[in-house]
Design a protein around this motif. Structure first.
Motif, PDB file in Angstrom:
ATOM      1  N   GLU A 116      31.296  31.285  35.322  1.00 55.42           N
ATOM      2  CA  GLU A 116      30.454  30.908  36.448  1.00 55.42           C
ATOM      3  C   GLU A 116      31.212  29.958  37.377  1.00 55.42           C
ATOM      4  O   GLU A 116      31.179  30.098  38.598  1.00 55.42           O
ATOM      5  N   ALA A 117      31.906  28.995  36.764  1.00 55.52           N
ATOM      6  CA  ALA A 117      32.653  28.020  37.559  1.00 55.52           C
ATOM      7  C   ALA A 117      33.723  28.719  38.405  1.00 55.52           C
ATOM      8  O   ALA A 117      33.847  28.458  39.604  1.00 55.52           O
ATOM      9  N   LEU A 118      34.451  29.621  37.777  1.00 54.36           N
ATOM     10  CA  LEU A 118      35.528  30.297  38.499  1.00 54.36           C
ATOM     11  C   LEU A 118      34.976  31.136  39.637  1.00 54.36           C
ATOM     12  O   LEU A 118      35.570  31.257  40.696  1.00 54.36           O
ATOM     13  N   ALA A 138      39.678  40.884  33.340  1.00 54.73           N
ATOM     14  CA  ALA A 138      39.717  39.879  32.293  1.00 54.73           C
ATOM     15  C   ALA A 138      40.418  38.612  32.777  1.00 54.73           C
ATOM     16  O   ALA A 138      40.058  37.500  32.414  1.00 54.73           O
ATOM     17  N   LEU A 139      41.420  38.795  33.605  1.00 53.30           N
ATOM     18  CA  LEU A 139      42.188  37.646  34.088  1.00 53.30           C
ATOM     19  C   LEU A 139      41.442  36.852  35.143  1.00 53.30           C
ATOM     20  O   LEU A 139      41.424  35.636  35.135  1.00 53.30           O
ATOM     21  N   TRP A 140      40.867  37.571  36.084  1.00 53.68           N
ATOM     22  CA  TRP A 140      40.308  36.884  37.242  1.00 53.68           C
ATOM     23  C   TRP A 140      38.799  36.913  37.289  1.00 53.68           C
ATOM     24  O   TRP A 140      38.204  36.585  38.298  1.00 53.68           O
ATOM     25  N   PRO A 176      39.903  26.579  41.439  1.00 54.35           N
ATOM     26  CA  PRO A 176      39.925  27.488  40.286  1.00 54.35           C
ATOM     27  C   PRO A 176      41.323  28.057  40.031  1.00 54.35           C
ATOM     28  O   PRO A 176      41.767  28.109  38.880  1.00 54.35           O
ATOM     29  N   GLU A 177      42.001  28.452  41.097  1.00 57.36           N
ATOM     30  CA  GLU A 177      43.331  29.050  40.926  1.00 57.36           C
ATOM     31  C   GLU A 177      44.283  28.055  40.274  1.00 57.36           C
ATOM     32  O   GLU A 177      45.004  28.376  39.332  1.00 57.36           O
TER      33      GLU A 177
END
Ligand SMILES: Nc1ncnc2c1ncn2[C@@H]1O[C@H](COP(=O)(O)OP(=O)(O)OP(=O)(O)O)[C@@H](O)[C@H]1O
Ligand SMILES: [Mg+2]
Lengths: 374, 199
Positions: A198-200, A367-369, A220-221
Motif C-alpha cells: 500500500e505504501a509503495l 512482483a518487483l514493483w 518509494p524508489e
C-alpha cells in the motif's frame, strides 16, 4: 506544510516517540509505516492534537498548533480512522455533513457538497444519502468515512490504516480513489499503514518508523533501492530488487489463456483456429484432457497434408514443468532452451498454462514493483 | 362501588410527574458521572442506597420534609426511579464505542456537541429502557401514597383492606396491574424501534 521539531511522547516510563523531527511538504502523500506499536498512530494524532507531546513543537504552515484552539484545528484537518467510526445515529448525508455543519455552512452550501462527494465515489445521492451506516457494506462505509474527512475541503487529511479491514479488491479500488482524489484536489495526506504494498502504491514519501524513531524517510524508489537497515529491508520483503528472491512459483508466472485442441482435429481447421487466436503453436490434448504434445504452424506447413489429423504431427520437444515448481528454476530453462515456451502441467498431467518469455517478464515486473506496469 | 376514573388519573399524574423529574435528574447525574469519572462511584452508590431503604421508611422521612400529600409520594417515587435511569445513562455513555468517540473528537466537536449529537443519541435506547423500568416500578409503589395522604389508586385498595372487601381491593389493584402491563408493552415496542440503527 507540517513540521515536527524534536517531538517526544512517553506514557509513564515507556517512550513512544523519541525526539521526532521531520517535515511534510504541501500537497505530498506521506505514508507512515513500521512495525506495530512503533508510534505511527501517536504521530498522526499529534497533528490534530488528539494526543499532545510531552516536549517539542509541531507547526502547520509555520503556526505552532499548541497555540491554536484544538477544536478549530481539528475542523480544519480531515481525519479517517481505521474502525471507520461513522456515527450510527446519522444518515450517510448527515455523516458527511458533520464538519460543514460544525463550521456553520448553510444548507444550500453543504447539500451540493454531499452530492458531489458521493458522485466522486460512484455512490449516487438518491440511492445512498438517506441510508444509515448499518445499511452499507464495509467498503461503502469506509468510502463515506473518507468523504466525511473531505467534506469541508481541509488542506490536510490524516488517515489511520483506513483500508486495513477491507478485502483486497475493495482495498485496491479505494486506494486508487484516494490517490485520484489527492491528486485532483491537491491535498496533503498523512497516511498510516503497515502494508508495504500500500505504501509503495500511494506514497510520494515513505516515513519508516521503528521504536518511536524515524529509521528512513525517502521516496518509494529510493527506499527500494537503498533500505536504511534490516528492518526496512524485511518490510520491503518481496518488493525488493536483489536481496532474497521473491517466492514466485510457475503458476504465478504462466499465462492461462491458451489454445488447446484434441488430437483428432484436422490440420486445416487447426490452422484456422491458430489464425483466430493469433498464435503459432497449439497444445494437443488426449481424449481424457491430458497433455499429448505441441504442434507449431511450421510443423503443419512442413509435413501436413490436408485432411490429416493433428495428432500425427505431434512433437514432444517442448519441455514440460509442474505448476508448483519455483519460478526461478524455470526462468533459466526458458532462457536457455530453444523453445519459446514451456508447457505447465497440473498433477494429473492436464495442461494448466504456458510460461512464455512475456508472461514471465510481466509476473516478475509485478512482483518487483507492485502494481502492473502498463 | 366508587368511581375509579379520578383515582386512576391521579395515580397516573403522580407517576408521570415523578418519572419526569427523575428523568431530568437521572440523566444529568449520569452525564456528570460520565464526565467526571471520580464522581461515578459515589453517584451510583447513592442511587443504589436509596433503593435499599424500605418504601415505608423513605416515605416517613420525606413526610417530615414535605408534609402530607402528593408532594411527598412524588418525591419518594422520584428517588426510587433514579437508579435505573442514572445507571443506564452512565452505562450507555461509557459504552459508546471508542472509535466513534475518537471520530467525534477528531471531527472537531466540542464536548457538548459530542454529548448531544453523538453520545446521548447512541446511549438513548439504554436510557429509555431505564425509564421504562422506573415507570413500571413507580406504578406499583405509588399505591403506598395513601399512607401519607396522597391520592391515586392506593385509596380504594386501602379502603378495601379496612372493610375486608376483596372486590374493593381488586378494583384498585387491577387497574395498577393493567397500567403496568400496558406501559411495559408500549415502551418495549418503542425501545425496539430505537435500537434499530444503533449497531
Ligand atoms: N494511552 C496510552 N497509554 C499507554 N500506552 C500507550 C497509549 N497509547 C499508545 N500507547 C503505546 O504507545 C506505543 C505506540 O502506540 P501507537 O498506537 O502509536 O502504535 P502504532 O504504531 O500505531 O501501532 P499499530 O500498528 O499497532 O497501530 C504502543 O506501544 C502503545 O502500547
Ligand atoms: Mg496504530
Amino acid at each position: 506544510m507540517i513540521t515536527f521539531k524534536n517531538v517526544s511522547k512517553s506514557y509513564g516510563r515507556q517512550v513512544v516517540l523519541d525526539d521526532l523531527s521531520f517535515e511534510i511538504k504541501q500537497g505530498q502523500f506521506v505514508v507512515l509505516i513500521g512495525p506495530s506499536g512503533c508510534g505511527k498512530t501517536t504521530t498522526l494524532k499529534m497533528i490534530n492534537r488528539l494526543i499532545e507531546p510531552n516536549s517539542g513543537e509541531i507547526y502547520i504552515n509555520g503556526v505552532n498548533i499548541m497555540r491554536q484552539n484544538p477544536v478549530e484545528l481539528r475542523r480544519s484537518i480531515g481525519y479517517v480512522i481505521q474502525q471507520i467510526g461513522l456515527f450510527p445515529n446519522m444518515t450517510v448525508e448527515q455523516n458527511i455533513a458533520v464538519v460543514p455543519k460544525l463550521l456553520k455552512y448553510p444548507k444550500e452550501r453543504w447539500k451540493p457538497i454531499v452530492r458531489e462527494l458521493l458522485e466522486l465515489v460512484n455512490m449516487p445521492y438518491e440511492e445512498n444519502a438517506h441510508k444509515y451506516p448499518s445499511e452499507l457494506s464495509g467498503g461503502q462505509q469506509q468510502r463515506i468515512g473518507v468523504l466525511r474527512a473531505l467534506a469541508a475541503s481541509p488542506p490536510i487529511v490524516l488517515m489511520d490504516e483506513p483500508f486495513g479491514a477491507l478485502d483486497p479488491i475493495t482495498r485496491d479500488c479505494l486506494q486508487e480513489e484516494v490517490k485520484k482524489i489527492q491528486k485532483k484536489l491537491k491535498k496533503t495526506i498523512v497516511f498510516v499503514t503497515h502494508d508495504m504494498e500500500e505504501a509503495l502504491k500511494l506514497a510520494d514519501t515513505i516515513v519508516f518508523m521503528n521504536e518511536g524513531k524515524i529509521v528512513q524517510m525517502a521516496s518509494p524508489e529510493e527506499m527500494l533501492r537503498n533500505p536504511a537497515d534490516n528492518i526496512v529491508r524485511e518490510f520491503m520483503g518481496r518488493h525488493m530488487q536483489g536481496g532474497e528472491s521473491p517466492d514466485l512459483y510457475v503458476e504465478d508466472v504462466m499465462r492461462t489463456r491458451i489454445l488447446k485442441v484434441p488430437k483428432t482435429l484436422r490440420t486445416l481447421e487447426c490452422i484456422d483456429r491458430m489464425d483466430r487466436w493469433e498464435v503459432n503453436s497449439v497444445i494437443v490434448i488426449n481424449d481424457d484432457e491430458t497433455y499429448a504434445g505441441t504442434v507449431s504452424l511450421e510443423d503443419i506447413h512442413k509435413q501436413g497434408k490436408p485432411g490429416r489429423e493433428i495428432g500425427e504431427l505431434i512433437t514432444e520437444e517442448t519441455p514440460t514443468v509442474s505448476r508448483f515448481y519455483k519460478a526461478q528454476e524455470v526462468f533459466d530453462q526458458l532462457l536457455t532452451s530453444p523453445c519459446k515456451y514451456l508447457v505447465v502441467l497440473n498433477d494429473d498431467r492436464t495442461v494448466a498454462g504456458l510460461v512464455t518469455r512475456t508472461s514471465m517478464t510481466k509476473a516478475v515486473g509485478k512482483a518487483l514493483w507492485g502494481a502492473e506496469i502498463s | 362501588m366508587i368511581d375509579l376514573i379520578p383515582f386512576i388519573l391521579e395515580h397516573l399524574v403522580i407517576v408521570l410527574v415523578a418519572t419526569g423529574i427523575s428523568v431530568v435528574i437521572g440523566i444529568v447525574l449520569g452525564i456528570v458521572a460520565y464526565w467526571l469519572r471520580f464522581t461515578a462511584q459515589p453517584i451510583l452508590w447513592f442511587s443504589e442506597a436509596v433503593q435499599t431503604i424500605p418504601a415505608l421508611a423513605l416515605l416517613a422521612i420525606l413526610m417530615i420534609l414535605f408534609g402530607l400529600g402528593n408532594t411527598t409520594i412524588i418525591a419518594g417515587l422520584t428517588l426510587y426511579a433514579l437508579l435505573p435511569i442514572v445507571r443506564n445513562t452512565h452505562t450507555g455513555l461509557i459504552s459508546v464505542p471508542a472509535a466513534i468517540k475518537d471520530a467525534a473528537r477528531g471531527m472537531g466537536m466540542s464536548k457538548l456537541q459530542r454529548l448531544f449529537r453523538v453520545e446521548l443519541p447512541l446511549a438513548f435506547p439504554l436510557v429509555f429502557s431505564g425509564i421504562k423500568i422506573s415507570v413500571v416500578n413507580s406504578l406499583s409503589i405509588a399505591v403506598m401514597g395513601v399512607l401519607i395522604g396522597a391520592g391515586g389508586l392506593g385509596y380504594p385498595i386501602y379502603r378495601g383492606i379496612q372493610t375486608q372487601n376483596l372486590r374493593q381491593i381488586m378494583s384498585g389493584a387491577i387497574p395498577v396491574m393493567i397500567m403496568a402491563i400496558l406501559f411495559d408493552f408500549l415502551m418495549s415496542a418503542i425501545e425496539r424501534r430505537l435500537t434499530k440503527h444503533a449497531k
